[in-house]
Structure formats: structure tokens, C-alpha cells
Design an enzyme around this catalytic site. Sequence first.
Site, PDB file in Angstrom:
ATOM      1  N   HIS A 146      29.354  41.059  40.338  1.00 40.02           N
ATOM      2  CA  HIS A 146      29.810  40.188  41.660  1.00 40.02           C
ATOM      3  C   HIS A 146      30.941  40.954  42.140  1.00 40.02           C
ATOM      4  O   HIS A 146      31.098  41.108  43.528  1.00 40.02           O
ATOM      5  CB  HIS A 146      29.948  38.690  41.232  1.00 40.02           C
ATOM      6  CG  HIS A 146      30.891  38.721  39.969  1.00 40.02           C
ATOM      7  ND1 HIS A 146      30.635  39.246  38.732  1.00 40.02           N
ATOM      8  CD2 HIS A 146      32.141  37.782  39.592  1.00 40.02           C
ATOM      9  CE1 HIS A 146      31.810  38.993  37.973  1.00 40.02           C
ATOM     10  NE2 HIS A 146      32.539  38.008  38.509  1.00 40.02           N
TER      11      HIS A 146
ATOM     12  N   TYR B 272      33.705  34.446  30.742  1.00 40.19           N
ATOM     13  CA  TYR B 272      32.365  34.090  30.299  1.00 40.19           C
ATOM     14  C   TYR B 272      31.377  35.248  30.004  1.00 40.19           C
ATOM     15  O   TYR B 272      30.280  35.139  29.553  1.00 40.19           O
ATOM     16  CB  TYR B 272      31.611  33.201  31.338  1.00 40.19           C
ATOM     17  CG  TYR B 272      32.304  31.948  31.625  1.00 40.19           C
ATOM     18  CD1 TYR B 272      32.347  30.753  30.919  1.00 40.19           C
ATOM     19  CD2 TYR B 272      33.350  31.946  32.724  1.00 40.19           C
ATOM     20  CE1 TYR B 272      32.993  29.644  31.092  1.00 40.19           C
ATOM     21  CE2 TYR B 272      34.223  30.882  33.063  1.00 40.19           C
ATOM     22  CZ  TYR B 272      33.897  29.437  32.265  1.00 40.19           C
ATOM     23  OH  TYR B 272      34.533  28.134  32.771  1.00 40.19           O
TER      24      TYR B 272
ATOM     25  N   ASP C 265      38.264  35.437  44.951  1.00 36.87           N
ATOM     26  CA  ASP C 265      38.100  34.132  44.114  1.00 36.87           C
ATOM     27  C   ASP C 265      36.579  34.093  43.309  1.00 36.87           C
ATOM     28  O   ASP C 265      35.691  34.547  44.227  1.00 36.87           O
ATOM     29  CB  ASP C 265      38.397  32.718  45.061  1.00 36.87           C
ATOM     30  CG  ASP C 265      38.486  31.549  43.888  1.00 36.87           C
ATOM     31  OD1 ASP C 265      39.184  31.696  42.814  1.00 36.87           O
ATOM     32  OD2 ASP C 265      37.710  30.613  44.161  1.00 36.87           O
TER      33      ASP C 265
ATOM     34  N   LYS D  37      29.616  47.445  34.219  1.00 38.27           N
ATOM     35  CA  LYS D  37      29.624  45.957  34.655  1.00 38.27           C
ATOM     36  C   LYS D  37      30.239  46.152  35.871  1.00 38.27           C
ATOM     37  O   LYS D  37      29.402  45.509  36.902  1.00 38.27           O
ATOM     38  CB  LYS D  37      30.470  45.243  33.645  1.00 38.27           C
ATOM     39  CG  LYS D  37      30.634  43.919  34.230  1.00 38.27           C
ATOM     40  CD  LYS D  37      31.822  43.061  33.663  1.00 38.27           C
ATOM     41  CE  LYS D  37      32.231  42.095  34.452  1.00 38.27           C
ATOM     42  NZ  LYS D  37      33.428  41.139  33.695  1.00 38.27           N
TER      43      LYS D  37
ATOM     44  N   LYS E 103      42.557  43.829  37.844  1.00 37.20           N
ATOM     45  CA  LYS E 103      41.857  43.629  39.179  1.00 37.20           C
ATOM     46  C   LYS E 103      42.739  44.841  39.992  1.00 37.20           C
ATOM     47  O   LYS E 103      41.843  45.646  40.599  1.00 37.20           O
ATOM     48  CB  LYS E 103      42.214  42.458  39.621  1.00 37.20           C
ATOM     49  CG  LYS E 103      41.187  41.387  39.389  1.00 37.20           C
ATOM     50  CD  LYS E 103      41.224  40.096  40.245  1.00 37.20           C
ATOM     51  CE  LYS E 103      40.515  38.849  39.560  1.00 37.20           C
ATOM     52  NZ  LYS E 103      41.041  37.741  40.183  1.00 37.20           N
TER      53      LYS E 103
ATOM     54  N   THR F 202      47.012  38.754  43.114  1.00 39.50           N
ATOM     55  CA  THR F 202      46.712  38.395  41.795  1.00 39.50           C
ATOM     56  C   THR F 202      47.772  38.814  40.773  1.00 39.50           C
ATOM     57  O   THR F 202      48.548  39.595  41.110  1.00 39.50           O
ATOM     58  CB  THR F 202      45.305  39.145  41.340  1.00 39.50           C
ATOM     59  OG1 THR F 202      44.995  38.574  40.148  1.00 39.50           O
ATOM     60  CG2 THR F 202      45.519  40.628  41.427  1.00 39.50           C
TER      61      THR F 202
HETATM   62  P1  ITT Z   1      43.545  35.119  39.882  1.00 39.65           P
HETATM   63  O1  ITT Z   1      43.289  34.049  40.772  1.00 39.65           O
HETATM   64  O2  ITT Z   1      44.999  35.351  39.452  1.00 39.65           O
HETATM   65  O3  ITT Z   1      42.942  36.456  40.434  1.00 39.65           O
HETATM   66  P2  ITT Z   1      41.798  34.090  37.910  1.00 39.65           P
HETATM   67  O4  ITT Z   1      42.214  34.003  36.662  1.00 39.65           O
HETATM   68  O5  ITT Z   1      41.976  32.700  38.859  1.00 39.65           O
HETATM   69  O6  ITT Z   1      42.625  35.375  38.552  1.00 39.65           O
HETATM   70  P3  ITT Z   1      39.086  34.471  39.019  1.00 39.65           P
HETATM   71  O7  ITT Z   1      39.231  33.613  40.331  1.00 39.65           O
HETATM   72  O8  ITT Z   1      38.696  35.940  39.758  1.00 39.65           O
HETATM   73  O9  ITT Z   1      40.457  34.677  38.335  1.00 39.65           O
HETATM   74  O10 ITT Z   1      38.191  33.814  38.203  1.00 39.65           O
HETATM   75  C1  ITT Z   1      37.956  32.453  37.797  1.00 39.65           C
HETATM   76  C2  ITT Z   1      37.287  32.375  36.565  1.00 39.65           C
HETATM   77  O11 ITT Z   1      36.147  32.738  36.552  1.00 39.65           O
HETATM   78  C3  ITT Z   1      38.049  33.185  35.466  1.00 39.65           C
HETATM   79  O12 ITT Z   1      39.087  32.577  34.619  1.00 39.65           O
HETATM   80  C4  ITT Z   1      36.963  33.632  34.345  1.00 39.65           C
HETATM   81  O13 ITT Z   1      36.955  32.420  33.552  1.00 39.65           O
HETATM   82  C5  ITT Z   1      35.550  33.373  35.447  1.00 39.65           C
HETATM   83  N1  ITT Z   1      35.294  34.837  35.715  1.00 39.65           N
HETATM   84  C6  ITT Z   1      35.468  35.559  36.876  1.00 39.65           C
HETATM   85  N2  ITT Z   1      34.775  36.675  36.983  1.00 39.65           N
HETATM   86  C7  ITT Z   1      34.374  36.776  35.733  1.00 39.65           C
HETATM   87  C8  ITT Z   1      33.803  38.133  35.181  1.00 39.65           C
HETATM   88  O14 ITT Z   1      33.707  39.359  35.744  1.00 39.65           O
HETATM   89  N3  ITT Z   1      33.498  37.753  33.765  1.00 39.65           N
HETATM   90  C9  ITT Z   1      33.624  36.932  33.095  1.00 39.65           C
HETATM   91  N4  ITT Z   1      34.204  35.751  33.686  1.00 39.65           N
HETATM   92  C10 ITT Z   1      34.635  35.696  34.703  1.00 39.65           C
END
Ligand code: ITT
Length: 197
Positions: free
Chosen positions: A178, A152, A69, A173, A12, A7
Site C-alpha cells: 500500500h 499487522y 496515513d 513487500k 519510513k 513522521t
Molecule cells: P506516523 O503517524 O508517525 O507516521 P503510525 O504508527 O501512525 O506512524 P501509520 O499511520 O502508517 O503509522 O499506520 C497506522 C497503523 O497501521 C500502524 O500502527 C500499524 O499497526 C498499521 N500498519 C500500517 N502500515 C502497515 C504495514 O505496512 N504493515 C503492518 N501494519 C501496518
Amino acid sequence: MNIVVATKNKNKVLEISKLFAPLGFNVISQEDAGIDVDVEETGDTFAKNALIKARAVAMLCDDCVLADDSGLCVEALDGRPGVYSARYAGEGATDMERIEKLLLEMQDKANRKAKFVTNIAFIFPDGHEILTQGEVWGKILREPVGNNGFGYDPVFYSDELEKSFAQAEMDEKNAISHRGRALSALYDELKEFIEKK
Ligand code: ITT
């Protein structure tokens, strides 16, 4: 043993490091491992995308690799934005633009139920793969509330915390999120694996 986290998100890496250091793992970011890949998330499920990211980095190092993801699945939108959560309002959009689009799509919906989902892929240096999942249920608020967190969080009301994720402290949190749950499932599997050795 090193764990390289696939990442670019430093938060993270920090969260994962806190959890896995007591098991004797040294957690480093992809950047610290000198790996520069931009992996396209072409899968139609969280699990496929986590595996795509983890395998791409595992090909370039001899360490353990962890990739996750995540996304938001809204019941009234048939599970959208789901795997497209990051790209929901187009490439390069801001968190606020994504939230505005979501609130607009949700303005006439009575069913506000939604869940955040995370899938984690972990690959050992010998190629053995572990997949874990975590989810947390809540409701989509009608307007943003709170200033903490990211993405979000301001429009996600957690049923368990009884407040929005953006009103929660980070530790609060992480304990029920998740991502926290998927990491905790991975922790249990790795602990078992280490104890068997
Ligand atoms: P990497 O792939 O570089 O790890 P990413 O920005 O793609 O980072 P994620 O796949 O974890 O991150 O998340 C995808 C989207 O989902 C992220 O851009 C947020 O908008 C949303 N999201 C994920 N986890 C969240 C959380 O804990 N709180 C709020 N929004 C979240």
C-alpha cells in the site's frame, strides 16, 4: 529541494529517501528539521489524517512536506480497524496485543478478505497539495506467521506474494505494498511536475 517527512518513524524516512533522492530531493525527518509537533489524527479518513499531519508541519517550515496515513481495513469488520489501526487495542498497546484482538474478533468469520491502505499528502512550499493513494489486498490469517515487518504483517497473507507480509523481505513487500504504491503514484506526479518546469 528538501522534503520533510512528517513522521517519527525512521524506516519510513529511509524508504522515501531511497525513492526520491534520484529526483534531486533531499529527504529529512521532521526531527532533523528541528520540528517537534505531536499532531492529533482527528480525521475519519486516511486522506484527512495525512493532510492534517502534512499541514501542521508545513506551517512550521519552508520546505516540501510529505505525510502518510495507513491502516488495515477488514471486510468482515465493515472496514475496521481502518483509521484506528494504531489505536485499535488502546493507546500504548503493542503490535502483538493488536493482533490478538484482531484474531479474536475474526475467529468466527469465514470472509477473511482485508486490505492495507495508505494515503499520502504532499505540500509544496507555495501551498500546492498533492494526494495519492495505494492499497494491497490479502487475507487475515488464523495465526501469526513470519518474523519480518511490523504491525499487522504476521497476520496479513498477501494474495500477490502468496505468503504473509512478515515472511516477505523488505524490498519484496515495498514493491507491492500500500505504502509502496502510494509513494510510486507520488513519484510519477512529482516527476511530471519537475519535467514541466
Ligand atoms: P506516523 O503517524 O508517525 O507516521 P503510525 O504508527 O501512525 O506512524 P501509520 O499511520 O502508517 O503509522 O499506520 C497506522 C497503523 O497501521 C500502524 O500502527 C500499524 O499497526 C498499521 N500498519 C500500517 N502500515 C502497515 C504495514 O505496512 N504493515 C503492518 N501494519 C501496518
